[in-house]
Motif scaffolding. Structure first.
Motif, PDB file in Angstrom:
ATOM      1  N   SER A   1     -25.066 -12.874  -7.678  1.00  0.00           N
ATOM      2  CA  SER A   1     -24.569 -13.321  -8.982  1.00  0.00           C
ATOM      3  C   SER A   1     -23.148 -13.875  -8.865  1.00  0.00           C
ATOM      4  O   SER A   1     -22.809 -14.858  -9.528  1.00  0.00           O
ATOM      5  N   LEU A   2     -22.317 -13.270  -8.006  1.00  0.00           N
ATOM      6  CA  LEU A   2     -20.973 -13.805  -7.775  1.00  0.00           C
ATOM      7  C   LEU A   2     -21.050 -15.170  -7.117  1.00  0.00           C
ATOM      8  O   LEU A   2     -20.329 -16.098  -7.501  1.00  0.00           O
ATOM      9  N   ARG A   3     -21.929 -15.313  -6.152  1.00  0.00           N
ATOM     10  CA  ARG A   3     -22.099 -16.602  -5.478  1.00  0.00           C
ATOM     11  C   ARG A   3     -22.567 -17.672  -6.459  1.00  0.00           C
ATOM     12  O   ARG A   3     -22.068 -18.800  -6.459  1.00  0.00           O
ATOM     13  N   HIS A   4     -23.524 -17.309  -7.295  1.00  0.00           N
ATOM     14  CA  HIS A   4     -24.025 -18.254  -8.292  1.00  0.00           C
ATOM     15  C   HIS A   4     -22.912 -18.669  -9.258  1.00  0.00           C
ATOM     16  O   HIS A   4     -22.785 -19.857  -9.597  1.00  0.00           O
ATOM     17  N   TYR A   5     -22.105 -17.707  -9.700  1.00  0.00           N
ATOM     18  CA  TYR A   5     -20.998 -18.017 -10.613  1.00  0.00           C
ATOM     19  C   TYR A   5     -19.995 -18.968  -9.961  1.00  0.00           C
ATOM     20  O   TYR A   5     -19.553 -19.936 -10.576  1.00  0.00           O
ATOM     21  N   LEU A   6     -19.625 -18.686  -8.708  1.00  0.00           N
ATOM     22  CA  LEU A   6     -18.655 -19.531  -8.025  1.00  0.00           C
ATOM     23  C   LEU A   6     -19.203 -20.929  -7.754  1.00  0.00           C
ATOM     24  O   LEU A   6     -18.477 -21.917  -7.857  1.00  0.00           O
ATOM     25  N   GLU A   7     -20.473 -21.012  -7.403  1.00  0.00           N
ATOM     26  CA  GLU A   7     -21.069 -22.324  -7.180  1.00  0.00           C
ATOM     27  C   GLU A   7     -21.163 -23.112  -8.476  1.00  0.00           C
ATOM     28  O   GLU A   7     -20.957 -24.328  -8.488  1.00  0.00           O
ATOM     29  N   LYS A   8     -21.455 -22.429  -9.555  1.00  0.00           N
ATOM     30  CA  LYS A   8     -21.605 -23.119 -10.834  1.00  0.00           C
ATOM     31  C   LYS A   8     -20.256 -23.546 -11.406  1.00  0.00           C
ATOM     32  O   LYS A   8     -20.099 -24.659 -11.882  1.00  0.00           O
ATOM     33  N   ARG A   9     -19.256 -22.678 -11.331  1.00  0.00           N
ATOM     34  CA  ARG A   9     -17.960 -22.957 -11.948  1.00  0.00           C
ATOM     35  C   ARG A   9     -16.948 -23.552 -10.960  1.00  0.00           C
ATOM     36  O   ARG A   9     -16.247 -24.500 -11.288  1.00  0.00           O
TER      37      ARG A   9
ATOM     38  N   TYR B   1     -17.780 -27.057  -9.374  1.00  0.00           N
ATOM     39  CA  TYR B   1     -17.938 -28.082 -10.393  1.00  0.00           C
ATOM     40  C   TYR B   1     -16.767 -29.052 -10.370  1.00  0.00           C
ATOM     41  O   TYR B   1     -16.922 -30.230 -10.679  1.00  0.00           O
TER      42      TYR B   1
END
Length: 76
Positions: A7-15, A18
């Protein structure tokens, strides 16, 4: 634990990524190229700073060797 990492990886990749993808879209480039550019620039600036540090250290050492006060001829 593993779910938190994902979930941390997904957040960092998404935000976080960007920024580079938006900049790449604006410049008409690939996001991978923009990320690599920032990586190369960060290594280059670190290398330049280290080279300046070594040059200044050498010059200060050289200045100390030239400006030593000798009290007599036999101090050579």
């Amino acid at each position: 634990m593993l779910q938190a990492v994902y979930s941390l990886r997904h957040y960092l990749e998404k935000r976080g990524f960007y920024v580079s993808s938006r900049l790449a879209d604006r410049l008409g480039m690939r996001a991978k190229s923009v990320r690599l550019f920032f990586i190369y620039v960060s290594f280059a600036t670190f290398g330049v700073g280290f080279a300046i540090y070594l040059t200044l250290a050498f010059l200060l050492k050289l200045k100390d060797l030239v400006n030593t006060k000798r009290t007599s001829v036999f101090d050579l």
